[in-house]
Design an enzyme around this catalytic site. Structure first.
Site, PDB file in Angstrom:
ATOM      1  N   LYS A  52       1.535  -1.157   0.503  1.00 57.30           N
ATOM      2  CA  LYS A  52      -0.020   0.128   0.140  1.00 57.30           C
ATOM      3  C   LYS A  52       0.999   0.926   0.132  1.00 57.30           C
ATOM      4  CE  LYS A  52      -3.464  -2.313   1.507  1.00 57.30           C
ATOM      5  NZ  LYS A  52      -4.091  -3.313   2.832  1.00 57.30           N
ATOM      6  N   GLN A  96      -4.617  -1.250   8.986  1.00 54.79           N
ATOM      7  CA  GLN A  96      -4.748  -3.339   8.816  1.00 54.79           C
ATOM      8  C   GLN A  96      -5.153  -4.043   9.995  1.00 54.79           C
ATOM      9  OE1 GLN A  96      -3.337  -3.113   6.323  1.00 54.79           O
ATOM     10  NE2 GLN A  96      -3.774  -5.816   5.548  1.00 54.79           N
ATOM     11  N   ASP A 119     -11.053   2.124   3.636  1.00 56.43           N
ATOM     12  CA  ASP A 119     -11.397   1.049   3.167  1.00 56.43           C
ATOM     13  C   ASP A 119     -13.286   0.967   3.045  1.00 56.43           C
ATOM     14  OD1 ASP A 119      -9.603  -0.879   3.693  1.00 56.43           O
ATOM     15  OD2 ASP A 119      -9.555  -0.246   5.696  1.00 56.43           O
TER      16      ASP A 119
HETATM   17  N1  GUN Z   1      -6.725  -6.840   5.742  1.00 59.72           N
HETATM   18  C1  GUN Z   1      -7.169  -7.688   4.637  1.00 59.72           C
HETATM   19  N2  GUN Z   1      -7.371  -7.103   4.048  1.00 59.72           N
HETATM   20  C2  GUN Z   1      -8.081  -5.950   4.239  1.00 59.72           C
HETATM   21  C3  GUN Z   1      -8.288  -4.241   3.780  1.00 59.72           C
HETATM   22  O1  GUN Z   1      -8.731  -4.772   2.637  1.00 59.72           O
HETATM   23  N3  GUN Z   1      -8.141  -3.493   4.576  1.00 59.72           N
HETATM   24  C4  GUN Z   1      -7.802  -2.862   5.584  1.00 59.72           C
HETATM   25  N4  GUN Z   1      -7.746  -2.891   6.177  1.00 59.72           N
HETATM   26  N5  GUN Z   1      -6.891  -4.967   5.982  1.00 59.72           N
HETATM   27  C5  GUN Z   1      -7.101  -5.559   5.081  1.00 59.72           C
END
Ligand code: GUN
Length: 287
Positions: A52, A96, A119
C-alpha cells in the site's frame, strides 16, 4: 482455454488515472495523505502494508505509517485513530486487519471518521453501499468489478455466484453485482449443492480462503471466474481459492493469484483516498 485477466496491468491503468488526479489537485493546492496503521508483527499484514505504501509513492499520495507493537491496548489504538480523525492533513485512515486479539476490531472501525474511511468498513459506509449511494467503494469488491468489466462480458441479467459471506468481500461483492442487475446467489460453508449452484454461474467470485476449493467441475464452460483467495498450497506456494490449472481449461476468463484481485484492491484504495481528499476540500459533493 480461459483468457487470463491481467490484474497487474488493469491496476496500473487505475493508478495512472489516480496519479493524474493527485497531480491536478496539487496544482489547486490540495495535497493527499493516507495514514496506514499496523499493529503487531503479522507477516502477511506487513507485506500488504508495504504494498500500500509503495502504491502511494507511485501515485504521489503521501503515506504516513504508524507501526504499533503487538502489546498495544485497545485504548491506545483508539487514541491514535481519534488523533488521526482530528488531523486535517490526513485524508484517509486505514487500520490494517487483523489486529491483535486484545483489541476489538469492531470498536476500532467504529471510531474511524466515516469521511476518512477509505476501506469503507464503517457502518455508515456499508449502509451507503447497500443503497447504492457511496463515496468510497469497498476496495476488493470494486477491484473485482473492474476485472469483470475488463472482459467486456455484460453483467446485467447474468447469474452471478459469490462464494463467501464476509463483511469485507462476500457481502459487498454481492451488492455491487446486484447494483449492476446481476441475479446474485451468495454461497457459504453451509450451502447445500454448492457444485450445482456454482455450475449455473456466468460470473463466479470465490472469496473463501481455502486453497484450490473451486474445481473444474464447479465451473460453467465460458464463465468469468474471479479468485479473491490468497492461500498457500501443500508446497507452500501462493495460490487462490480456485484450482487454476484445471479451471483454466473450462472458464472463459480467469484471474491469476498473484497478479489478479490483489493489485486491484490497492488501486481502489488509492482511488478512495483521492475521493476523500476531494470531498474534504469541497471539490466533490458527498453523497
Ligand atoms: N486485511 C485484509 N484485507 C484488508 C483490507 O482490505 N483492509 C484492511 N484495513 N485490512 C485488511
Amino acid at each position: 482455454m480461459a483468457k487470463i485477466i491481467d490484474g497487474k496491468q488493469i491496476s496500473m491503468d487505475v493508478k495512472m488515472q489516480v496519479k493524474a488526479e493527485v497531480e491536478a489537485l496539487k496544482k489547486q493546492g490540495v495535497s493527499v495523505c493516507l495514514a496506514v496503521v499496523i499493529v503487531g508483527n503479522d507477516p502477511a499484514s506487513r507485506v500488504y502494508v508495504n504494498n500500500k505504501k509503495k502504491a502511494c509513492e507511485l501515485v504521489c499520495i503521501e503515506s504516513r505509517e504508524y507501526a504499533l507493537p503487538e502489546e498495544t491496548t485497545e485504548e491506545e489504538l483508539l487514541a491514535l485513530v481519534r488523533k488521526l480523525n482530528e488531523d486535517s492533513t490526513v485524508n484517509g485512515i486505514l487500520v490494517q486487519l487483523p489486529v491483535p486479539k486484545q483489541i476489538d476490531d469492531h470498536k476500532i472501525i467504529a471510531a474511524i471518521d466515516p469521511r476518512k474511511d477509505v476501506d469503507a468498513f464503517t457502518e455508515g459506509c456499508v449502509g451507503k453501499i447497500m443503497i447504492g449511494e457511496y463515496d468510497f467503494l469497498p476496495c476488493t469488491p470494486a477491484g473485482c468489478m473492474d476485472l469483470i468489466h475488463s472482459t467486456g462480458v455484460p453483467v446485467s441479467g447474468k447469474q452471478a455466484v459469490v462464494i463467501g459471506r464476509s463483511n469485507i468481500v462476500g457481502k459487498p461483492m454481492a451488492m455491487l453485482l446486484l447494483h449492476e442487475s446481476a441475479t446474485v446467489t451468495i454461497c457459504h460453508s453451509r450451502t447445500q449443492n454448492l457444485k450445482e449452484i456454482c455450475r449455473g454461474a456466468d460470473i463466479l467470485v470465490a472469496a473463501v480462503g481455502k486453497a484450490k476449493m473451486v474445481t473444474a467441475d464447479m465451473v460453467k464452460p465460458g464463465a468469468v471466474v474471479i479468485d479473491v483467495g490468497m492461500n498457500r498450497d501443500e508446497n507452500g506456494k501462493l495460490c487462490g481459492d480456485v484450482d487454476f490449472d484445471a479451471v483454466q481449461e473450462v472458464a472463459g476468463y480467469l484471474t491469476p493469484v498473484p497478479g489478479g484481485v490483489g493489485p486491484m484492491t490497492i488501486a481502489t484504495l488509492m482511488r478512495n483516498t483521492v475521493t476523500a481528499a476531494k470531498v474534504q476540500n469541497g471539490l466533490e459533493n458527498s453523497k
